[in-house]
Scaffold this active site. Sequence first.
Site, PDB file in Angstrom:
ATOM      1  N   TYR A 116       0.590  -1.438  -0.194  1.00  0.00           N
ATOM      2  CA  TYR A 116      -0.057  -0.034  -0.138  1.00  0.00           C
ATOM      3  C   TYR A 116       0.866   0.669   0.257  1.00  0.00           C
ATOM      4  O   TYR A 116       0.317   2.543   0.156  1.00  0.00           O
ATOM      5  CB  TYR A 116      -0.628   0.201   1.558  1.00  0.00           C
ATOM      6  CG  TYR A 116      -1.923  -1.058   1.364  1.00  0.00           C
ATOM      7  CD1 TYR A 116      -3.030  -0.959   1.048  1.00  0.00           C
ATOM      8  CD2 TYR A 116      -1.858  -2.150   1.215  1.00  0.00           C
ATOM      9  CE1 TYR A 116      -4.494  -1.893   0.584  1.00  0.00           C
ATOM     10  CE2 TYR A 116      -2.780  -3.275   1.483  1.00  0.00           C
ATOM     11  CZ  TYR A 116      -3.884  -3.195   0.892  1.00  0.00           C
ATOM     12  OH  TYR A 116      -4.935  -4.240   0.914  1.00  0.00           O
ATOM     13  N   LYS A 168       4.978 -14.399   5.130  1.00  0.00           N
ATOM     14  CA  LYS A 168       4.522 -15.182   4.495  1.00  0.00           C
ATOM     15  C   LYS A 168       6.684 -15.763   4.201  1.00  0.00           C
ATOM     16  O   LYS A 168       7.189 -15.436   3.044  1.00  0.00           O
ATOM     17  CB  LYS A 168       4.582 -15.081   3.113  1.00  0.00           C
ATOM     18  CG  LYS A 168       4.398 -16.447   2.023  1.00  0.00           C
ATOM     19  CD  LYS A 168       4.032 -17.154   1.935  1.00  0.00           C
ATOM     20  CE  LYS A 168       3.503 -18.633   1.208  1.00  0.00           C
ATOM     21  NZ  LYS A 168       3.258 -19.904   1.572  1.00  0.00           N
ATOM     22  N   ASP A 201      -1.008 -18.721   3.760  1.00  0.00           N
ATOM     23  CA  ASP A 201      -2.170 -19.755   3.353  1.00  0.00           C
ATOM     24  C   ASP A 201      -2.967 -20.733   4.300  1.00  0.00           C
ATOM     25  O   ASP A 201      -4.164 -20.189   4.680  1.00  0.00           O
ATOM     26  CB  ASP A 201      -1.041 -19.944   2.438  1.00  0.00           C
ATOM     27  CG  ASP A 201      -0.040 -20.358   2.270  1.00  0.00           C
ATOM     28  OD1 ASP A 201       0.438 -20.074   3.422  1.00  0.00           O
ATOM     29  OD2 ASP A 201       0.384 -21.088   1.697  1.00  0.00           O
ATOM     30  N   ASP A 225      -5.193  -7.163   5.841  1.00  0.00           N
ATOM     31  CA  ASP A 225      -7.225  -6.806   4.699  1.00  0.00           C
ATOM     32  C   ASP A 225      -7.560  -7.949   4.291  1.00  0.00           C
ATOM     33  O   ASP A 225      -8.555  -8.282   4.759  1.00  0.00           O
ATOM     34  CB  ASP A 225      -5.731  -5.851   3.628  1.00  0.00           C
ATOM     35  CG  ASP A 225      -7.457  -5.038   3.156  1.00  0.00           C
ATOM     36  OD1 ASP A 225      -8.208  -5.502   3.329  1.00  0.00           O
ATOM     37  OD2 ASP A 225      -7.122  -4.940   2.016  1.00  0.00           O
ATOM     38  N   ASP A 229     -10.747  -9.440   6.559  1.00  0.00           N
ATOM     39  CA  ASP A 229     -12.637 -10.084   5.454  1.00  0.00           C
ATOM     40  C   ASP A 229     -13.151 -11.802   5.541  1.00  0.00           C
ATOM     41  O   ASP A 229     -13.630 -11.793   5.798  1.00  0.00           O
ATOM     42  CB  ASP A 229     -12.558  -9.372   4.131  1.00  0.00           C
ATOM     43  CG  ASP A 229     -12.060  -7.711   4.229  1.00  0.00           C
ATOM     44  OD1 ASP A 229     -12.194  -7.150   4.442  1.00  0.00           O
ATOM     45  OD2 ASP A 229     -12.038  -7.717   2.541  1.00  0.00           O
TER      46      ASP A 229
END
Length: 332
Positions: A116, A168, A201, A225, A229
Site C-alpha cells: 500500500y 510468508k 495461507d 486486509d 475480511d
Amino acid sequence: MQICVIPGDGIGSEVMAAATAVLRVLAPDLTLCEAEAGWGVFQRTGVALPAETLAAAREATAILFGAVASPSHPVPGYRSPIVELRRTLDLYANIRPTIGPGVDLVVVRENTEDLYSGRERLEDDGNTAIAERVITRTASARIVRTACELARTRQAAGRPGKITIVHKANVLRVSDGLFRTVALEVAADFPELTFEERLVDVAAMQLAAQPQRFDVIVTTNMFGDILSDIACIHGGGLGVAASSNLGHGRALFEPVHGAAPDIAGRGIANPTAALNCVVMLLEWIDRTHTAERLRRAMDAVASEGIRTPDVGGDATTREVTEAILEQIATQA
C-alpha cells in the site's frame, strides 16, 4: 471535543447519517463537523482528499469515515483518501475485532506500508507492472507491540493472551523475514503471552474453518486486509464489521463494507457497521458506559427482527436507526 465526519462515497452518506444521529443523542457535548473526500469529490474537483478536509481531520479528536469508491484502474492524480489519511496522520494500527458464536478474535494489521506504499510503475514496454513492497523495522515493531499490549488487556479480561504472528517468510524471505525477526524480538518483552507463527495461507484456511483457535492475529498490511475480511464472516459479514485506525493520540473509525454502489441511494444500507464504529469511538474516548448503552440498543433492535435486507429483514436504514434511538430513549 471535535469529531470530523467524512461520509465519502456511495452508502457512506447514508450510514454516517445514522451514526451522527445516534452520536448526537448519546454525546450531545461532542462537536461534529462534516468534510468531504472520495472518488466523487475527485471527479468534481480533481482532488480526492481536499486540503480543507485534511486540516479538519488533523484538528479533530477523532474521525468517522463512511466509505470510498476507488476505481480499479489507474487514474492520473487519484489516490485513495482513506489510504492517504492513514499515512498522513500516521494511523499505523488497524484493529478489526470479530465476535460471533464461539468466536472472539482481533486482527491487528500494520496500516502504513507494505504494497500500500504506492510504489508502482509500468515498464517502458507497457507489458510489465512492478510494485515495491515496503517493510520496515520501525513499523513492524510498533504494530507487534500494539498487538501484544492488546492481547495483554484481553488476557486480563479472561482471554488466552495468545498472539498469532502471520507472515510468508518462507517465500518473501527478505521482507517478511524482517517482519518475522522483529516480531519475535518484540515477543521476548511479553513473557506472559503465548506466541505462535502461521504462514498466511495456513492462517487463512484455519481462520475460515476454525476461527475459535485464534485470539489476536498480527500481520502486515496486505495480509491483514485479506485475513480480517475472512474473519468477519464469523461475526455477521462485511455489512456489520467495523474497524479502528489508531495512531499516537489520533483515531479514525470506518465501516468495512465499502461504498456498495449497487444499493446506494435506495435507503436500505445496513447502518450496523457505522454504529459499531460509534461504539468503538465512544470506548476510545473513555465513555464505556455510553458505548454499552448503544450496544444494548442495537442488540435489542436486532432481536426484535428490525433489520435491513442484507441480514434477512425488510427495514430501511432510517427505520433501523429510529428503532435504535427509541431503545436508547427507553434506557434514559
